[in-house]
Motif scaffolding. Structure first.
Motif, PDB file in Angstrom:
ATOM      1  N   ILE A 277       0.824  -1.208   0.000  1.00 37.95           N
ATOM      2  CA  ILE A 277       0.000   0.000   0.000  1.00 37.95           C
ATOM      3  C   ILE A 277       0.859   1.259   0.000  1.00 37.95           C
ATOM      4  O   ILE A 277       0.610   2.213  -0.753  1.00 37.95           O
ATOM      5  CB  ILE A 277      -0.953  -0.003   1.223  1.00 37.95           C
ATOM      6  CG1 ILE A 277      -2.004  -1.098   1.058  1.00 37.95           C
ATOM      7  CG2 ILE A 277      -1.616   1.359   1.388  1.00 37.95           C
ATOM      8  CD1 ILE A 277      -2.947  -1.231   2.233  1.00 37.95           C
ATOM      9  N   ILE A 278       1.916   1.268   0.853  1.00 41.88           N
ATOM     10  CA  ILE A 278       2.764   2.461   0.949  1.00 41.88           C
ATOM     11  C   ILE A 278       3.446   2.801  -0.373  1.00 41.88           C
ATOM     12  O   ILE A 278       3.343   3.936  -0.857  1.00 41.88           O
ATOM     13  CB  ILE A 278       3.801   2.312   2.079  1.00 41.88           C
ATOM     14  CG1 ILE A 278       3.086   2.283   3.440  1.00 41.88           C
ATOM     15  CG2 ILE A 278       4.834   3.437   2.042  1.00 41.88           C
ATOM     16  CD1 ILE A 278       3.999   2.087   4.624  1.00 41.88           C
ATOM     17  N   PRO A 279       4.170   1.852  -1.020  1.00 47.27           N
ATOM     18  CA  PRO A 279       4.813   2.216  -2.290  1.00 47.27           C
ATOM     19  C   PRO A 279       3.829   2.644  -3.372  1.00 47.27           C
ATOM     20  O   PRO A 279       4.103   3.582  -4.132  1.00 47.27           O
ATOM     21  CB  PRO A 279       5.569   0.944  -2.701  1.00 47.27           C
ATOM     22  CG  PRO A 279       5.045  -0.138  -1.840  1.00 47.27           C
ATOM     23  CD  PRO A 279       4.549   0.488  -0.604  1.00 47.27           C
ATOM     24  N   VAL A 280       2.675   1.952  -3.442  1.00 45.15           N
ATOM     25  CA  VAL A 280       1.666   2.329  -4.448  1.00 45.15           C
ATOM     26  C   VAL A 280       1.148   3.735  -4.161  1.00 45.15           C
ATOM     27  O   VAL A 280       1.003   4.571  -5.074  1.00 45.15           O
ATOM     28  CB  VAL A 280       0.501   1.314  -4.456  1.00 45.15           C
ATOM     29  CG1 VAL A 280      -0.652   1.835  -5.310  1.00 45.15           C
ATOM     30  CG2 VAL A 280       0.971  -0.036  -4.992  1.00 45.15           C
ATOM     31  N   LEU A 281       0.886   4.015  -2.872  1.00 42.10           N
ATOM     32  CA  LEU A 281       0.396   5.340  -2.487  1.00 42.10           C
ATOM     33  C   LEU A 281       1.431   6.422  -2.790  1.00 42.10           C
ATOM     34  O   LEU A 281       1.083   7.511  -3.275  1.00 42.10           O
ATOM     35  CB  LEU A 281       0.077   5.338  -0.984  1.00 42.10           C
ATOM     36  CG  LEU A 281      -0.546   6.613  -0.404  1.00 42.10           C
ATOM     37  CD1 LEU A 281      -1.885   6.892  -1.059  1.00 42.10           C
ATOM     38  CD2 LEU A 281      -0.709   6.481   1.104  1.00 42.10           C
ATOM     39  N   ILE A 282       2.715   6.132  -2.534  1.00 43.90           N
ATOM     40  CA  ILE A 282       3.783   7.103  -2.817  1.00 43.90           C
ATOM     41  C   ILE A 282       3.847   7.417  -4.307  1.00 43.90           C
ATOM     42  O   ILE A 282       3.963   8.587  -4.718  1.00 43.90           O
ATOM     43  CB  ILE A 282       5.145   6.565  -2.330  1.00 43.90           C
ATOM     44  CG1 ILE A 282       5.175   6.444  -0.800  1.00 43.90           C
ATOM     45  CG2 ILE A 282       6.287   7.450  -2.822  1.00 43.90           C
ATOM     46  CD1 ILE A 282       4.993   7.755  -0.066  1.00 43.90           C
ATOM     47  N   VAL A 283       3.769   6.376  -5.144  1.00 42.22           N
ATOM     48  CA  VAL A 283       3.807   6.585  -6.609  1.00 42.22           C
ATOM     49  C   VAL A 283       2.638   7.465  -7.040  1.00 42.22           C
ATOM     50  O   VAL A 283       2.811   8.400  -7.849  1.00 42.22           O
ATOM     51  CB  VAL A 283       3.761   5.220  -7.339  1.00 42.22           C
ATOM     52  CG1 VAL A 283       3.558   5.438  -8.843  1.00 42.22           C
ATOM     53  CG2 VAL A 283       5.041   4.446  -7.095  1.00 42.22           C
ATOM     54  N   ILE A 284       1.446   7.177  -6.511  1.00 47.10           N
ATOM     55  CA  ILE A 284       0.258   7.961  -6.882  1.00 47.10           C
ATOM     56  C   ILE A 284       0.430   9.420  -6.468  1.00 47.10           C
ATOM     57  O   ILE A 284       0.136  10.349  -7.234  1.00 47.10           O
ATOM     58  CB  ILE A 284      -1.009   7.368  -6.222  1.00 47.10           C
ATOM     59  CG1 ILE A 284      -1.322   6.001  -6.825  1.00 47.10           C
ATOM     60  CG2 ILE A 284      -2.206   8.306  -6.391  1.00 47.10           C
ATOM     61  CD1 ILE A 284      -2.434   5.258  -6.125  1.00 47.10           C
ATOM     62  N   LEU A 285       0.943   9.640  -5.254  1.00 47.31           N
ATOM     63  CA  LEU A 285       1.135  11.006  -4.762  1.00 47.31           C
ATOM     64  C   LEU A 285       2.175  11.768  -5.583  1.00 47.31           C
ATOM     65  O   LEU A 285       2.024  12.967  -5.842  1.00 47.31           O
ATOM     66  CB  LEU A 285       1.552  10.974  -3.289  1.00 47.31           C
ATOM     67  CG  LEU A 285       0.468  10.541  -2.290  1.00 47.31           C
ATOM     68  CD1 LEU A 285       1.054  10.385  -0.894  1.00 47.31           C
ATOM     69  CD2 LEU A 285      -0.675  11.545  -2.269  1.00 47.31           C
ATOM     70  N   VAL A 286       3.249  11.075  -5.976  1.00 45.74           N
ATOM     71  CA  VAL A 286       4.280  11.728  -6.800  1.00 45.74           C
ATOM     72  C   VAL A 286       3.707  12.113  -8.161  1.00 45.74           C
ATOM     73  O   VAL A 286       3.976  13.206  -8.690  1.00 45.74           O
ATOM     74  CB  VAL A 286       5.508  10.809  -6.963  1.00 45.74           C
ATOM     75  CG1 VAL A 286       6.465  11.378  -8.006  1.00 45.74           C
ATOM     76  CG2 VAL A 286       6.230  10.659  -5.628  1.00 45.74           C
ATOM     77  N   ILE A 287       2.890  11.221  -8.722  1.00 41.49           N
ATOM     78  CA  ILE A 287       2.240  11.522 -10.010  1.00 41.49           C
ATOM     79  C   ILE A 287       1.332  12.737  -9.866  1.00 41.49           C
ATOM     80  O   ILE A 287       1.323  13.650 -10.714  1.00 41.49           O
ATOM     81  CB  ILE A 287       1.436  10.305 -10.523  1.00 41.49           C
ATOM     82  CG1 ILE A 287       2.404   9.169 -10.898  1.00 41.49           C
ATOM     83  CG2 ILE A 287       0.565  10.683 -11.714  1.00 41.49           C
ATOM     84  CD1 ILE A 287       1.705   7.868 -11.252  1.00 41.49           C
ATOM     85  N   LEU A 288       0.575  12.789  -8.756  1.00 42.98           N
ATOM     86  CA  LEU A 288      -0.283  13.943  -8.503  1.00 42.98           C
ATOM     87  C   LEU A 288       0.549  15.209  -8.328  1.00 42.98           C
ATOM     88  O   LEU A 288       0.142  16.307  -8.758  1.00 42.98           O
ATOM     89  CB  LEU A 288      -1.127  13.697  -7.242  1.00 42.98           C
ATOM     90  CG  LEU A 288      -2.228  12.634  -7.349  1.00 42.98           C
ATOM     91  CD1 LEU A 288      -2.879  12.402  -5.987  1.00 42.98           C
ATOM     92  CD2 LEU A 288      -3.284  13.081  -8.363  1.00 42.98           C
ATOM     93  N   GLY A 289       1.730  15.064  -7.691  1.00 40.99           N
ATOM     94  CA  GLY A 289       2.617  16.208  -7.506  1.00 40.99           C
ATOM     95  C   GLY A 289       3.089  16.771  -8.825  1.00 40.99           C
ATOM     96  O   GLY A 289       3.095  17.988  -9.028  1.00 40.99           O
TER      97      GLY A 289
END
Length: 383
Positions: A249-261
């Motif tokens: 969950i953490i790595p997937v969430l980090i990737v999504i947040l970076v994409i949003l950034g």
């Protein structure tokens, strides 16, 4: 001590349980005298195949390859084994005896008189894995701290050991353990009581002697007359669905947040990536440096932490530990000193074998903290 013997009758079979303390001279004498007097058809001992081999050849564990341990992801299991065996060995040293001497008496009698020998216990790795998989997070933390705070300087006398073999005292100890560590008591004691009872009552011959740690005799005595599901007791519980999914969950969430950034603006995305690399690398490197390893080991932790944190199948501690064990290969002297060094943090730093294990733990801890902080920063930049 002969009054401590437990005599049972099961399906025309006479079973004699000998409660022992694994570091007691009196226990070893009782085993030898009872076997000579009773002349059994089978001798059951509280060992599995691996511990049986280690007891026959006590120096075999010194050939443990630290690199193989790290590659096989058995660092925690090895540390638990080392702490428990070292604690037992040090008590035996104070009493001027050898750990497992009562089991050795059973093994010697089996060879001397041609008596059938039964290894009645469950594989120790199966037991440890069943304990670990069943324990909750906070119970695991509590157990780790109890290992760290274990008092190796406590004086223990032969008289103290004999008092512990007393059934009333034993029941109090077992009850206390069940309150503090319910999963450990269930798996380490009660499950093994069932496993031991199954093998004892199915041992060949009409008269069977079973040499057991005193903590097991009350449970085995009851279990002899019950049915046991041996296959279930041997099964290692699979990880729950949530425990399999949460690490991703953490790595997937980090990737999504970076994409949003990056969708907000390029500077935000770059800032997020910087946070991820900096906090993971710096904290992994700082924690690894605590135990004063080779400089390349610290660099390995710094370089690998940001990448391994994105993959639950990897850990920067494994790479750092392998690097340390390769650059500073443990010597025979390091392995010989483990029983004395394992209860002293400063000694861990000076012992190359223990230091490699410590590097694995500290690098992973630093990377985990870095992941939490970096993740929080990434979320803040989006907000």
């Amino acid at each position: 001590m002969e009054s401590n013997l437990i005599r049972l009758n099961y399906d025309d079979k006479e079973i004699i349980l000998i409660p022992t303390a694994h570091v007691s001279v009196e226990s070893a004498n009782l085993v030898r005298e009872t076997i000579e007097k009773e002349n059994p058809d089978s001798i059951c001992i509280e060992l599995d195949e691996d511990r049986y081999k280690n007891l026959k050849n006590p120096n075999s564990w010194k050939n443990t390859n630290i690199i193989d341990v790290i590659k096989q992801k058995k660092v925690v299991l090895l540390i638990a084994n080392l702490i428990l065996s070292s604690y037992q060995r040090n008590i035996a040293k104070k009493l001027k005896t050898n750990p497992g001497q009562e089991m050795m008496e059973g093994m010697k009698a089996s060879e001397k008189y041609g008596i059938n020998l039964v290894l009645a216990d469950r594989n120790i790795q199966t037991t440890f894995l069943r304990i670990w998989r069943k324990m909750g997070f906070f119970e695991k933390i509590k157990l780790i701290f109890s290992f760290v705070l274990m008092d190796d300087d406590e004086e223990v006398s032969e008289e103290d050991l004999q008092k512990l073999i007393n059934r009333d005292n034993l029941e109090l100890v077992i009850d206390d353990m069940a309150k503090d560590y319910p999963q450990i008591a269930e798996t380490l004691l009660r499950e093994r009581d069932k496993y031991l009872a199954y093998n004892i009552k199915n041992a060949p011959g009409n008269k069977v002697i079973a040499i057991l740690g005193a903590a097991h005799t009350p449970g085995v005595e009851k279990e002899i007359y019950k049915d046991q599901d041996i296959e279930k007791l041997n099964k290692i519980p699979e990880k729950s669905f949530m425990s399999k999914i949460i690490p991703w969950i953490i790595p997937v969430l980090i990737v999504i947040l970076v994409i949003l950034g990056f969708n907000q603006n390029v500077d935000t995305g770059i800032e997020q990536i910087k946070s991820w690399f900096l906090f993971n690398s710096i904290l992994a490197g700082l924690f690894t440096a605590i135990c004063l390893p080779h400089p390349l080991t610290v660099i390995t932790a710094i370089v690998t932490a940001p990448f391994t944190s994105m993959n639950p199948m990897l850990a920067c501690g494994w790479f750092a530990g392998l690097c340390e064990a390769t650059l500073k290969k443990p010597t025979v002297d390091d392995v010989n000193k483990i029983p004395d060094d394992i209860f002293n943090f400063k000694s861990w730093i000076n012992n190359k074998f223990l230091k490699a294990l410590l590097v694995v733990i500290l690098a992973n801890l630093g990377s985990s903290i870095g992941t939490i902080i970096a993740g929080s920063r990434i979320i803040q930049t989006i907000i």
